[in-house]
Design a protein around this motif. Structure first.
Motif, PDB file in Angstrom:
ATOM      1  N   MET A   1       0.842  -1.198   0.000  1.00 55.96           N
ATOM      2  CA  MET A   1       0.000   0.000   0.000  1.00 55.96           C
ATOM      3  C   MET A   1       0.877   1.249   0.000  1.00 55.96           C
ATOM      4  SD  MET A   1      -2.925   1.197   2.757  1.00 55.96           S
ATOM      5  CE  MET A   1      -3.902  -0.276   2.476  1.00 55.96           C
ATOM      6  N   LYS A   2       0.466   2.248  -0.740  1.00 58.11           N
ATOM      7  CA  LYS A   2       1.223   3.490  -0.845  1.00 58.11           C
ATOM      8  C   LYS A   2       1.321   4.191   0.506  1.00 58.11           C
ATOM      9  CE  LYS A   2       1.338   7.663  -3.718  1.00 58.11           C
ATOM     10  NZ  LYS A   2       0.696   8.331  -4.871  1.00 58.11           N
ATOM     11  N   SER A   3       2.525   4.626   0.862  1.00 61.07           N
ATOM     12  CA  SER A   3       2.733   5.355   2.121  1.00 61.07           C
ATOM     13  C   SER A   3       2.802   6.853   1.846  1.00 61.07           C
ATOM     14  CB  SER A   3       4.023   4.882   2.799  1.00 61.07           C
ATOM     15  OG  SER A   3       5.148   5.160   1.980  1.00 61.07           O
ATOM     16  N   VAL A   4       2.058   7.619   2.625  1.00 60.18           N
ATOM     17  CA  VAL A   4       2.011   9.067   2.473  1.00 60.18           C
ATOM     18  C   VAL A   4       2.431   9.708   3.785  1.00 60.18           C
ATOM     19  CG1 VAL A   4       0.580  11.066   1.930  1.00 60.18           C
ATOM     20  CG2 VAL A   4       0.138   8.865   0.810  1.00 60.18           C
ATOM     21  N   ALA A   5       3.519  10.468   3.761  1.00 57.51           N
ATOM     22  CA  ALA A   5       4.004  11.170   4.946  1.00 57.51           C
ATOM     23  C   ALA A   5       3.345  12.538   5.020  1.00 57.51           C
ATOM     24  CB  ALA A   5       5.522  11.312   4.892  1.00 57.51           C
ATOM     25  N   LEU A   6       2.492  12.728   6.021  1.00 64.58           N
ATOM     26  CA  LEU A   6       1.883  14.029   6.290  1.00 64.58           C
ATOM     27  C   LEU A   6       2.733  14.661   7.377  1.00 64.58           C
ATOM     28  CD1 LEU A   6      -0.377  16.135   6.003  1.00 64.58           C
ATOM     29  CD2 LEU A   6      -1.749  14.756   7.593  1.00 64.58           C
ATOM     30  N   ILE A   7       3.476  15.698   7.020  1.00 65.83           N
ATOM     31  CA  ILE A   7       4.513  16.233   7.895  1.00 65.83           C
ATOM     32  C   ILE A   7       3.913  16.928   9.113  1.00 65.83           C
ATOM     33  CG2 ILE A   7       6.536  17.719   8.060  1.00 65.83           C
ATOM     34  CD1 ILE A   7       6.905  15.366   6.164  1.00 65.83           C
ATOM     35  N   ASP A   8       4.326  16.465  10.288  1.00 66.21           N
ATOM     36  CA  ASP A   8       3.891  17.033  11.564  1.00 66.21           C
ATOM     37  C   ASP A   8       4.981  17.971  12.081  1.00 66.21           C
ATOM     38  OD1 ASP A   8       3.069  17.629  14.114  1.00 66.21           O
ATOM     39  OD2 ASP A   8       3.238  15.575  14.880  1.00 66.21           O
ATOM     40  N   TYR A   9       4.703  19.265  11.989  1.00 60.21           N
ATOM     41  CA  TYR A   9       5.618  20.242  12.589  1.00 60.21           C
ATOM     42  C   TYR A   9       4.836  21.269  13.407  1.00 60.21           C
ATOM     43  CZ  TYR A   9       4.389  23.352   8.652  1.00 60.21           C
ATOM     44  OH  TYR A   9       3.717  24.136   7.732  1.00 60.21           O
ATOM     45  N   GLY A  10       3.640  20.847  13.869  1.00 64.03           N
ATOM     46  CA  GLY A  10       2.825  21.700  14.722  1.00 64.03           C
ATOM     47  C   GLY A  10       1.850  22.576  13.980  1.00 64.03           C
ATOM     48  N   SER A  11       1.615  22.306  12.701  1.00 66.10           N
ATOM     49  CA  SER A  11       0.704  23.137  11.921  1.00 66.10           C
ATOM     50  C   SER A  11      -0.738  22.973  12.389  1.00 66.10           C
ATOM     51  CB  SER A  11       0.796  22.766  10.442  1.00 66.10           C
ATOM     52  OG  SER A  11      -0.210  23.400   9.696  1.00 66.10           O
ATOM     53  N   GLY A  12      -1.474  24.082  12.375  1.00 69.52           N
ATOM     54  CA  GLY A  12      -2.841  24.088  12.890  1.00 69.52           C
ATOM     55  C   GLY A  12      -3.826  23.295  12.068  1.00 69.52           C
ATOM     56  N   ASN A  13      -3.557  23.072  10.784  1.00 71.62           N
ATOM     57  CA  ASN A  13      -4.516  22.330   9.958  1.00 71.62           C
ATOM     58  C   ASN A  13      -4.113  20.869   9.786  1.00 71.62           C
ATOM     59  OD1 ASN A  13      -2.321  22.985   8.259  1.00 71.62           O
ATOM     60  ND2 ASN A  13      -3.594  22.991   6.431  1.00 71.62           N
ATOM     61  N   ASN A  30      -1.823   4.600   2.868  1.00 69.83           N
ATOM     62  CA  ASN A  30      -1.605   4.682   4.307  1.00 69.83           C
ATOM     63  C   ASN A  30      -1.134   6.092   4.653  1.00 69.83           C
ATOM     64  OD1 ASN A  30      -1.280   3.931   7.000  1.00 69.83           O
ATOM     65  ND2 ASN A  30       0.812   3.201   6.674  1.00 69.83           N
ATOM     66  N   ILE A  31      -2.007   6.892   5.282  1.00 63.75           N
ATOM     67  CA  ILE A  31      -1.685   8.270   5.632  1.00 63.75           C
ATOM     68  C   ILE A  31      -1.058   8.274   7.019  1.00 63.75           C
ATOM     69  CG2 ILE A  31      -2.548  10.621   5.819  1.00 63.75           C
ATOM     70  CD1 ILE A  31      -3.042   9.257   3.060  1.00 63.75           C
ATOM     71  N   VAL A  32       0.193   8.713   7.106  1.00 65.61           N
ATOM     72  CA  VAL A  32       0.924   8.666   8.367  1.00 65.61           C
ATOM     73  C   VAL A  32       1.351  10.076   8.771  1.00 65.61           C
ATOM     74  CG1 VAL A  32       2.921   7.729   9.587  1.00 65.61           C
ATOM     75  CG2 VAL A  32       1.764   6.355   7.849  1.00 65.61           C
ATOM     76  N   VAL A  33       0.859  10.552   9.911  1.00 65.08           N
ATOM     77  CA  VAL A  33       1.288  11.835  10.461  1.00 65.08           C
ATOM     78  C   VAL A  33       2.637  11.607  11.131  1.00 65.08           C
ATOM     79  CG1 VAL A  33       0.756  13.647  12.116  1.00 65.08           C
ATOM     80  CG2 VAL A  33      -1.088  12.602  10.790  1.00 65.08           C
ATOM     81  N   THR A  34       3.666  12.312  10.680  1.00 65.33           N
ATOM     82  CA  THR A  34       5.015  11.962  11.131  1.00 65.33           C
ATOM     83  C   THR A  34       5.994  13.118  11.017  1.00 65.33           C
ATOM     84  OG1 THR A  34       6.832  10.387  10.794  1.00 65.33           O
ATOM     85  CG2 THR A  34       5.663  11.132   8.825  1.00 65.33           C
ATOM     86  N   HIS A  35       7.019  13.061  11.858  1.00 66.81           N
ATOM     87  CA  HIS A  35       8.214  13.886  11.649  1.00 66.81           C
ATOM     88  C   HIS A  35       9.455  13.005  11.805  1.00 66.81           C
ATOM     89  CE1 HIS A  35       8.797  14.148  16.062  1.00 66.81           C
ATOM     90  NE2 HIS A  35       7.501  14.401  16.119  1.00 66.81           N
ATOM     91  N   ASP A  36       9.274  11.718  11.502  1.00 66.19           N
ATOM     92  CA  ASP A  36      10.375  10.764  11.515  1.00 66.19           C
ATOM     93  C   ASP A  36      11.128  10.854  10.188  1.00 66.19           C
ATOM     94  OD1 ASP A  36      12.099   8.619  11.647  1.00 66.19           O
ATOM     95  OD2 ASP A  36      10.545   7.084  11.525  1.00 66.19           O
ATOM     96  N   PRO A  37      12.366  11.323  10.203  1.00 67.63           N
ATOM     97  CA  PRO A  37      13.105  11.507   8.949  1.00 67.63           C
ATOM     98  C   PRO A  37      13.214  10.230   8.118  1.00 67.63           C
ATOM     99  CG  PRO A  37      14.237  12.617  10.741  1.00 67.63           C
ATOM    100  CD  PRO A  37      13.155  11.801  11.362  1.00 67.63           C
TER     101      PRO A  37
END
Length: 211
Positions: A1-13, A30-37
């Protein structure tokens, strides 16, 4: 399944973007909220959300150790599809002119400047629904190209040096870019996560995109 990194850096949206992407993916990604490099560098696609001031968002992103470098690896070196949303789109620029001059990612040469409607009756921030003049043939913009409006809330806009990088325009007392596209990178000034069915259609189109 395709992995999608949704970058978590504290953004309000971040959470609203996550919910919209999960709905648009409909189990196909697979939508993953992450800041894991490590995860970001290996992701099949990268999404950078953002609300607020350019300088503050760039500082917050830079404070996530290794994330910008991982984004560079995924997007610029491997060619993974990238979507920047609102300030996430603006951070693609060379610099932002909000509370001084702040360097951006420099992925699309250009500047982020405050919009200045010619009609004083038109307010800034620019908030609400607008139709777009879509000049891109990317399928993800099919809804706006057909006349479906999208939702904006912002005071600054990104102005690429090369107008060939503009994917869509919007008019609010003067024309400015509403979306950009270059290679495997797309950015939208509006909020697809707040744009109901047309926004979900755009996100679904991005998730299916093979640049």
């Amino acid at each position: 399944m395709k992995s999608v990194a949704l970058i978590d850096y504290g953004s309000g949206n971040l959470r609203s973007a996550e919910k919209a992407l999960v709905r648009a993916a409909d189990g196909r990604a697979n939508i993953v909220v992450t800041h894991d490099p490590e995860f970001v560098a290996a992701a099949d696609a990268v999404v950078l959300p953002g609300v607020g001031a350019f300088a503050a968002c760039m500082a917050a992103l830079s404070a996530r150790d290794g994330v910008i470098e991982a984004m560079e690896t995924a997007v610029r070196q491997r060619g993974a599809p990238f979507l920047g949303i609102c300030v996430g789109m603006q951070l693609m620029a060379s610099r932002g002119h909000e509370f001084g001059v702040t360097a951006g990612l420099g992925w699309i040469p250009g500047d982020v400047r405050k919009i200045a409607p010619a009609d004083p009756a038109l307010k800034v921030p620019h908030m609400g629904w607008n139709n777009l003049d879509v000049v891109s043939d990317l399928p993800m913009f099919a809804g706006p190209k057909a006349g479906q409006p999208v939702y904006f809330t912002h005071s600054f806009a990104m102005f690429p040096e090369d107008e060939a990088d503009v994917a869509a325009w919007v008019d609010h007392g003067g024309r400015f870019p509403a979306a950009v596209a270059r290679g495997n990178m797309v950015g939208v000034q509006f909020h697809p996560e707040k744009s109901q069915s047309v926004g979900l259609g755009l996100l679904a189109g991005f998730l299916e995109w093979r640049p």
